[in-house]
Write an enzyme that holds these catalytic residues in place. Structure first.
Site, PDB file in Angstrom:
ATOM      1  N   ASP A  12      18.786 -60.689  66.019  1.00  0.00           N
ATOM      2  CA  ASP A  12      19.170 -61.080  67.385  1.00  0.00           C
ATOM      3  C   ASP A  12      20.649 -61.400  67.504  1.00  0.00           C
ATOM      4  OD1 ASP A  12      16.421 -60.920  68.015  1.00  0.00           O
ATOM      5  OD2 ASP A  12      16.137 -62.939  67.218  1.00  0.00           O
ATOM      6  N   GLY A  14      22.841 -59.379  68.490  1.00  0.00           N
ATOM      7  CA  GLY A  14      23.453 -58.553  69.546  1.00  0.00           C
ATOM      8  C   GLY A  14      23.808 -57.165  69.009  1.00  0.00           C
ATOM      9  N   LYS A  15      23.062 -56.731  67.969  1.00  0.00           N
ATOM     10  CA  LYS A  15      23.338 -55.418  67.356  1.00  0.00           C
ATOM     11  C   LYS A  15      23.203 -54.288  68.363  1.00  0.00           C
ATOM     12  CE  LYS A  15      20.009 -56.078  64.521  1.00  0.00           C
ATOM     13  NZ  LYS A  15      19.694 -57.462  64.895  1.00  0.00           N
ATOM     14  N   GLY A  39      13.860 -55.655  68.912  1.00  0.00           N
ATOM     15  CA  GLY A  39      14.014 -55.659  70.367  1.00  0.00           C
ATOM     16  C   GLY A  39      15.491 -55.782  70.675  1.00  0.00           C
ATOM     17  N   HIS A  40      16.161 -54.647  70.816  1.00  0.00           N
ATOM     18  CA  HIS A  40      17.613 -54.660  71.021  1.00  0.00           C
ATOM     19  C   HIS A  40      17.905 -54.556  72.517  1.00  0.00           C
ATOM     20  CE1 HIS A  40      17.908 -52.816  66.712  1.00  0.00           C
ATOM     21  NE2 HIS A  40      17.533 -54.078  66.709  1.00  0.00           N
ATOM     22  N   THR A  41      18.416 -55.640  73.081  1.00  0.00           N
ATOM     23  CA  THR A  41      18.654 -55.665  74.531  1.00  0.00           C
ATOM     24  C   THR A  41      20.043 -55.136  74.847  1.00  0.00           C
ATOM     25  OG1 THR A  41      17.294 -57.627  74.616  1.00  0.00           O
ATOM     26  CG2 THR A  41      18.621 -57.161  76.573  1.00  0.00           C
ATOM     27  N   GLN A 213      16.704 -56.417  62.642  1.00  0.00           N
ATOM     28  CA  GLN A 213      16.718 -57.810  62.193  1.00  0.00           C
ATOM     29  C   GLN A 213      18.070 -58.104  61.525  1.00  0.00           C
ATOM     30  OE1 GLN A 213      13.623 -55.948  61.286  1.00  0.00           O
ATOM     31  NE2 GLN A 213      12.833 -56.620  63.235  1.00  0.00           N
ATOM     32  N   GLY A 290       9.210 -62.891  73.609  1.00  0.00           N
ATOM     33  CA  GLY A 290       9.526 -63.944  74.578  1.00  0.00           C
ATOM     34  C   GLY A 290       9.526 -65.333  73.944  1.00  0.00           C
TER      35      GLY A 290
HETATM   36  P1  GDP Z   1      19.730 -57.528  68.688  1.00  0.00           P
HETATM   37  O1  GDP Z   1      18.278 -57.392  68.353  1.00  0.00           O
HETATM   38  O2  GDP Z   1      20.584 -57.897  67.537  1.00  0.00           O
HETATM   39  O3  GDP Z   1      20.246 -56.351  69.453  1.00  0.00           O
HETATM   40  O4  GDP Z   1      19.846 -58.769  69.675  1.00  0.00           O
HETATM   41  P2  GDP Z   1      18.922 -59.138  70.935  1.00  0.00           P
HETATM   42  O5  GDP Z   1      18.952 -58.056  71.909  1.00  0.00           O
HETATM   43  O6  GDP Z   1      17.597 -59.637  70.469  1.00  0.00           O
HETATM   44  O7  GDP Z   1      19.687 -60.440  71.464  1.00  0.00           O
HETATM   45  C1  GDP Z   1      20.991 -60.453  71.842  1.00  0.00           C
HETATM   46  C2  GDP Z   1      21.064 -60.885  73.307  1.00  0.00           C
HETATM   47  O8  GDP Z   1      22.362 -61.355  73.577  1.00  0.00           O
HETATM   48  C3  GDP Z   1      20.824 -59.764  74.286  1.00  0.00           C
HETATM   49  O9  GDP Z   1      20.178 -60.267  75.421  1.00  0.00           O
HETATM   50  C4  GDP Z   1      22.227 -59.277  74.633  1.00  0.00           C
HETATM   51  O10 GDP Z   1      22.309 -58.720  75.928  1.00  0.00           O
HETATM   52  C5  GDP Z   1      22.995 -60.560  74.574  1.00  0.00           C
HETATM   53  N1  GDP Z   1      24.367 -60.446  74.123  1.00  0.00           N
HETATM   54  C6  GDP Z   1      24.904 -59.608  73.201  1.00  0.00           C
HETATM   55  N2  GDP Z   1      26.202 -59.882  72.985  1.00  0.00           N
HETATM   56  C7  GDP Z   1      26.509 -60.939  73.794  1.00  0.00           C
HETATM   57  C8  GDP Z   1      27.689 -61.706  73.999  1.00  0.00           C
HETATM   58  O11 GDP Z   1      28.734 -61.506  73.385  1.00  0.00           O
HETATM   59  N3  GDP Z   1      27.604 -62.725  74.914  1.00  0.00           N
HETATM   60  C9  GDP Z   1      26.474 -63.008  75.600  1.00  0.00           C
HETATM   61  N4  GDP Z   1      26.473 -64.021  76.444  1.00  0.00           N
HETATM   62  N5  GDP Z   1      25.336 -62.312  75.407  1.00  0.00           N
HETATM   63  C10 GDP Z   1      25.353 -61.298  74.515  1.00  0.00           C
END
Ligand code: GDP
Length: 402
Positions: A12, A14-15, A39-41, A213, A290
């Site tokens: 999580d 922010g990958k 779950g990459h958002t 992860q 969630g």
């Molecule tokens: P991933 O699995 O590593 O891609 O990470 P997730 O998607 O689970 O969580 C990262 C969350 O942080 C997502 O909702 C992104 O949109 C958000 N996000 C990513 N980079 C940033 C940032 O620099 N600042 C903020 N505020 N949100 C971010």
């Protein structure tokens, strides 16, 4: 250019967002590990995507994706992701390929995942219950079903009978809706390739290998048993592909603080109001389940460990904007484990017993503030690795090159 983008913490980081941003300079984004527990958002501004299995390529651009053998594929989830994209006007049928050696996550894997978590009681791992662990386990038990098995339906049914008989005997789990998965396979069968069919193309392309992860959840090098069933470390790239490849760059992504979903040790964890404040500010709730994420301060001993085992040669920091406006920001710099000072743990089995020493920074109003600069320089000098980009917000374009 062959680059790996991976998480330096417990996931999580922010990958998805960062990989999507970087993807504009590449031809292929390749998933090398994990399954639909990822779950990459990715927020584009006017719309948002959550990638579970589809690699984080910029959907608006002509970039291709490949799901390698290292990934376990839930056909239902994959079809749904493809269909949702189609409804949004993005046809990826000529842009996505999947290794036929990838194993399939079957409904019985999800049932077993749930059952195992329940029977572990207080010692539950905190999995996403997506069947990932059981699917990987069956691969090793040599009873798993691969995409290639669907090429001969009669033989596939025999294999499914064997696996369901075993599940009934060993776990009292019953399942026989084979037609469902066969239909799901048929919906995506045109995307399947053998690893060698695509090898030359990948070798002649610019590729980002996308981790899932974070390395602290790696099956071997993470906080076992509170880990995921796959190789999250950069070492997973070659086993995921199934052949040797030379990497030019290893980009580790870390958050300016730390989060963790599920159970397991977390030395810098914040509880009560402090933890809740960080969770709210960073919207730290799992993209797949969630679930509220556990939150804490940046942990340098663990960051150094992650860098050491991954060969990380540059870093990207995300979510520092979440800390903007805080009066003080802390960073864990050293552990005291049983009276011994530890700058970087040599293994993770006893980090749960550590007392953490912190350094306190003055907070910053925004990311142009000199206090923030002080914070980033401190991380670089402690780790010896350069921070090449700072992500400044959730949107793909909110990122600054350093
Ligand atoms: P991933 O699995 O590593 O891609 O990470 P997730 O998607 O689970 O969580 C990262 C969350 O942080 C997502 O909702 C992104 O949109 C958000 N996000 C990513 N980079 C940033 C940032 O620099 N600042 C903020 N505020 N949100 C971010």
């Amino acid at each position: 250019m062959k680059t790996v983008c991976f998480g330096l913490q417990w996931g999580d980081e922010g990958k998805g967002k960062v990989t999507t941003y970087l993807s504009k300079d590449y031809d292929y984004i390749v998933r090398y590990s994990g399954g639909s527990n990822a779950g990459h958002t990715v927020e584009y501004g006017d719309f948002k995507l959550i990638h579970h299995l589809i690699p984080s390529f910029d959907i608006r651009k002509d970039i291709k994706g490949y799901i390698s053998n290292g990934v376990v594929v839930d056909l239902e989830v994959l079809n749904k992701e493809i269909e949702e994209l189609r409804k949004m006007g993005f046809d990826i049928s000529q842009r996505l390929w999947i290794s036929k050696l990838a194993h399939v996550v079957l409904p019985i894997h999800k049932i077993l995942d749930e059952k195992m978590e329940l029977s572990r009681g207080e010692r539950a791992v905190g999995t996403t219950k997506r069947g990932i662990g059981p699917a990987y386990a069956d691969r090793v038990h040599r009873i798993g079903i691969r995409l290639a098995d669907f090429e001969n339906i009669d033989e596939l049914r025999e294999k499914l009978l064997t696996i369901t008989a075993l599940y009934k005997e060993l776990y009292s789990i019953e399942w026989e809706e084979y037609d469902e998965v066969i239909e799901q396979y048929e919906d995506m069968s045109s995307l399947i390739v053998s690893p060698l069919e695509i090898k030359t193309e990948l070798e002649n392309s610019n590729v980002i290998f996308e981790g899932t992860q974070g390395v602290l959840l790696d099956i071997d090098m993470g906080t076992y048993p509170y880990v995921t069933g796959t190789f999250c470390n950069t070492t997973g790239v070659e086993s995921g592909l199934g052949y040797v490849t030379k990497l030019d760059k290893r980009i580790g992504i870390f958050k300016a603080y730390v989060t963790r979903v599920g159970e397991g040790p977390f030395p810098t964890e914040l509880f009560g109001d402090e933890g809740e404040m960080l969770r709210k500010a960073g919207k730290e709730y799992g993209a797949t389940t969630g679930r509220p994420r556990r939150c804490g301060w940046l942990d340098l001993p663990l960051l150094k460990y992650a860098i050491e085992i991954s060969g990380c040669d540059e870093m990207i920091m995300t979510k520092a904007d979440v800390l903007s406006g805080m009066e003080k920001v802390k960073v864990g710099v050293r552990y005291d484990i049983d009276g011994k000072k530890v700058e970087m743990p040599s293994e993770l089995s006893n980090i749960g017993r550590s007392q953490v020493e912190y350094v306190e920074f003055n907070g910053w109003k925004n990311l142009e503030d000199k206090e923030f600069d002080h914070f980033t320089k401190f991380i670089e000098s402690e780790t010896g690795v350069k921070i090449t980009y700072i992500s400044t917000g959730a949107r793909v374009d909110q990122i600054t090159k350093m």
